[in-house]
Motif scaffolding. Structure first.
Motif, short mmCIF file in Angstrom:
data_model
loop_
_atom_site.label_atom_id
_atom_site.label_comp_id
_atom_site.label_asym_id
_atom_site.label_seq_id
_atom_site.Cartn_x
_atom_site.Cartn_y
_atom_site.Cartn_z
N LEU A 59 0.82 -1.21 0.00
CA LEU A 59 0.00 0.00 0.00
C LEU A 59 0.86 1.26 0.00
CD1 LEU A 59 -2.61 1.67 0.66
CD2 LEU A 59 -2.37 0.94 3.01
N TYR A 60 1.99 1.19 0.70
CA TYR A 60 2.86 2.37 0.84
C TYR A 60 4.01 2.38 -0.15
CZ TYR A 60 0.42 1.76 5.26
OH TYR A 60 -0.55 1.54 6.20
N GLN A 61 4.37 1.20 -0.64
CA GLN A 61 5.61 1.12 -1.42
C GLN A 61 5.39 0.97 -2.91
OE1 GLN A 61 7.79 -2.08 0.46
NE2 GLN A 61 8.62 -0.72 2.03
N GLU A 62 4.28 0.34 -3.30
CA GLU A 62 4.12 0.09 -4.74
C GLU A 62 3.52 1.29 -5.44
OE1 GLU A 62 1.98 -3.54 -5.41
OE2 GLU A 62 3.59 -4.73 -4.50
N LYS A 63 4.02 1.55 -6.64
CA LYS A 63 3.50 2.63 -7.48
C LYS A 63 2.04 2.30 -7.83
CE LYS A 63 4.73 3.92 -12.16
NZ LYS A 63 3.70 4.86 -12.43
N PHE A 64 1.16 3.27 -7.66
CA PHE A 64 -0.26 3.01 -7.91
C PHE A 64 -0.83 3.89 -9.03
CE2 PHE A 64 -4.76 4.06 -7.00
CZ PHE A 64 -5.31 2.79 -7.12
N VAL A 65 -0.44 5.17 -9.02
CA VAL A 65 -1.04 6.11 -9.97
C VAL A 65 -0.25 6.11 -11.28
CG1 VAL A 65 -1.74 8.52 -10.31
CG2 VAL A 65 -1.76 7.52 -8.01
N PRO A 66 -0.94 5.85 -12.43
CA PRO A 66 -0.22 5.87 -13.71
C PRO A 66 0.43 7.24 -13.96
CG PRO A 66 -2.44 4.99 -13.97
CD PRO A 66 -2.36 5.55 -12.59
N GLN A 67 1.55 7.26 -14.62
CA GLN A 67 2.31 8.50 -14.90
C GLN A 67 2.66 9.29 -13.63
OE1 GLN A 67 -0.64 8.55 -17.50
NE2 GLN A 67 0.77 7.11 -18.44
N SER A 68 2.90 8.61 -12.55
CA SER A 68 3.30 9.29 -11.31
C SER A 68 3.97 8.25 -10.43
CB SER A 68 2.05 9.86 -10.63
OG SER A 68 2.11 9.71 -9.24
N SER A 69 4.69 8.71 -9.41
CA SER A 69 5.33 7.72 -8.53
C SER A 69 4.51 7.49 -7.27
CB SER A 69 6.73 8.20 -8.15
OG SER A 69 6.60 9.43 -7.44
N ASP A 70 3.29 8.07 -7.22
CA ASP A 70 2.47 7.98 -6.01
C ASP A 70 2.03 6.54 -5.69
OD1 ASP A 70 2.67 10.65 -5.73
OD2 ASP A 70 0.54 11.10 -6.02
N SER A 71 2.13 6.20 -4.41
CA SER A 71 1.59 4.92 -3.93
C SER A 71 0.08 5.08 -3.72
CB SER A 71 2.24 4.56 -2.61
OG SER A 71 1.88 5.53 -1.63
N LEU A 72 -0.60 3.96 -3.49
CA LEU A 72 -2.04 4.03 -3.19
C LEU A 72 -2.27 4.86 -1.92
CD1 LEU A 72 -5.01 3.30 -3.41
CD2 LEU A 72 -4.50 1.03 -2.54
N PHE A 73 -1.42 4.67 -0.91
CA PHE A 73 -1.56 5.43 0.34
C PHE A 73 -1.48 6.94 0.08
CE2 PHE A 73 0.73 7.65 3.75
CZ PHE A 73 -0.20 7.53 4.76
N HIS A 74 -0.47 7.34 -0.69
CA HIS A 74 -0.24 8.75 -1.02
C HIS A 74 -1.44 9.30 -1.80
CE1 HIS A 74 2.05 12.18 -2.77
NE2 HIS A 74 2.71 12.10 -1.64
N PHE A 75 -1.86 8.56 -2.82
CA PHE A 75 -3.01 8.96 -3.63
C PHE A 75 -4.25 9.12 -2.76
CE2 PHE A 75 -6.87 7.11 -5.61
CZ PHE A 75 -7.11 8.04 -6.62
N PHE A 76 -4.48 8.14 -1.89
CA PHE A 76 -5.72 8.14 -1.10
C PHE A 76 -5.75 9.30 -0.11
CE2 PHE A 76 -8.56 6.79 2.29
CZ PHE A 76 -9.67 6.42 1.55
N LEU A 77 -4.61 9.54 0.54
CA LEU A 77 -4.53 10.62 1.54
C LEU A 77 -4.74 11.98 0.86
CD1 LEU A 77 -3.92 10.95 4.58
CD2 LEU A 77 -1.52 11.20 4.02
N LYS A 78 -4.05 12.17 -0.27
CA LYS A 78 -4.12 13.46 -0.99
C LYS A 78 -5.53 13.71 -1.51
CE LYS A 78 -1.31 14.01 -4.55
NZ LYS A 78 -0.04 14.14 -5.30
N GLU A 79 -6.11 12.69 -2.13
CA GLU A 79 -7.46 12.87 -2.72
C GLU A 79 -8.53 13.01 -1.63
OE1 GLU A 79 -8.29 13.21 -5.98
OE2 GLU A 79 -6.14 13.26 -6.37
N SER A 80 -8.35 12.31 -0.50
CA SER A 80 -9.32 12.44 0.60
C SER A 80 -9.29 13.86 1.16
CB SER A 80 -9.00 11.46 1.74
OG SER A 80 -9.15 10.15 1.28
#
Lengths: 275, 275
Positions: free
Chosen positions: B63-84
């Motif tokens: 959740l914290y380490q794997e790249k989740f967002v295409p064309q970005s280095s954001d992890s799912l955790f980073h994406f979720f926190l920012k979007e929330s």
């Protein structure tokens, strides 16, 4: 060179097998009555924690009643719930067969196709049963007035986030009925098949009901609300009789809504089990 | 006609006065040491409930380490926190002086301008102090390994939602230090002014420290973790010694991170108090 190739391939196969095992272990747990019961008991704590958190804020009626979104009639609550689900859908929440959305119709696709492709743990005809409209109705109309004081403290977004936690926890708990029904059916198909063919809801309800288990749940959740909702200080003998959420309301929540709705889901699921 | 006019005007004035009173009551509470202490004690329960919920899931490192967002280095955790946070900003969360974002730079404006325009409860120079980078660092690097088991159960979105709850609760608690500092300064400006002029952080820290109060907090949170984290059954005499989150870890959380960071916020706030 060949040795390196063999080594890489075997490592890859080993990792794949481990992943596959982890994946199937998780879904196997959902099809084991003992694991399911443990999960249901653990979810009682979750539901009670979240209700205690919601009770920190007063009713905050404007959150649900006042128009919030320009060019729409949506309240802040409606906007927040819908947009939170959309975000969680992008993050992949609803790829899990345990999760059921409150606004399932217009959910965006997950950003990333995860490995968690739905394993066919549930029978396809019953997998999409969704009683979230009933859950949000009793939560907003019946439960909130019983656990919150009247008034408005202006903390509307924190309140909406707290409502989301409560609703998702209740939904997860109640829809686990699909897995309970599947396990019970697999354990004794001969008991359920005649009632399913006859579409006899009463007979199915009777087969699924254990008054002894239900009474124990209703007592246990009150005990948990007593323990978790007390004001804790450092005195040895707390004689606290004021709780953040009334324990009898938590019993009533289970007796009148959670248990009946879970059984409703179980019966609906079984009715489609032989299609 | 005139009577109706008088009646409408007086009703309007009455409602305005009531709203104004409700609003000022809320902000007055933040500037009253007794109310602040009650709020801090209540927030201990919130933090412990959320930690127990996070401990339900294993570490889930991907959740914290794997790249989740295409064309970005954001992890799912980073994406979720920012979007929330972006969603909650639209809903108006960060108009409250009690709330501090983890990604404060690019927050969208609230959809609706609420009545809750920030009352100048805090001194403007210190109001924007934000230690969320320190909070997310200790949470992810130090605390998570102490409260979760190793492994991955695939429940990544529920885990991220649980992390969001924990981080926001910790952030709210620690940044309440700004209000504590403001109240303490107003109560005895003559005690603090020399140290503020001299920019003497050690002297300020000493003025703000009460070892007796801190020891009581550290003991109380362990007691709460014991009560809230036990497995509850219907037996009368539970001799449970297994807790969902180790009570000594909760004490350590407060001793090593929550209390020192709150005092860091208090000192930083006071250093700017006379600007």
């Amino acid at each position: 060179m060949f040795r390196i190739f063999i080594c890489v391939v075997s490592t890859f196969l080993f990792i794949s097998v481990i992943c596959e095992m982890a994946q199937s272990t998780r879904f196997d747990e959902l099809l084991n009555l003992d694991s399911l019961r443990k999960s249901l008991v653990r979810q009682e704590d979750t539901i009670i924690f979240y209700l205690i958190e919601r009770a920190k804020y007063p009713r905050n009626l404007a959150l649900y009643q006042e128009k919030f979104v320009p060019q729409s009639s949506d309240s802040l609550f409606h906007f927040f719930l819908k947009e939170s689900e959309a975000l969680q859908a992008k993050a992949g929440r609803y790829t899990s067969p345990e999760e059921n959305a409150f606004f399932p119709d217009k959910l965006p696709a997950p950003l990333l196709q995860t490995l968690n492709s739905p394993t066919p743990t549930l029978h396809p005809s019953g997998a999409s049963i969704n009683v979230n409209d009933k859950i949000s109705h009793f939560y907003l109309k019946k439960l909130l007035p019983l656990i919150t004081s009247e008034g408005d403290d202006g903390n509307h977004v924190a309140t909406a986030a707290s409502d989301l936690d409560c609703l998702q926890a209740l939904s997860r708990r109640i829809h686990l009925g699909k897995f309970v029904a599947e396990v019970k059916f697999r354990d004794a198909p001969e008991d359920y098949t005649p009632a399913i063919h006859a579409k006899n809801k009463e007979a199915l309800m009777e087969l699924l009901t254990s008054s002894r288990v239900e009474e124990a749940i209703i007592k246990r959740v009150a005990k948990k609300a007593t323990l978790f909702g007390q004001d804790v200080d450092l005195q040895e003998n707390d004689t606290n009789s004021k709780y953040k959420v009334n324990p009898s309301v938590v019993s009533r929540l289970y007796e009148e809504w959670v248990i009946p709705l879970t059984k409703f889901v179980e019966v609906e699921y079984l009715l489609h089990r032989l299609e």
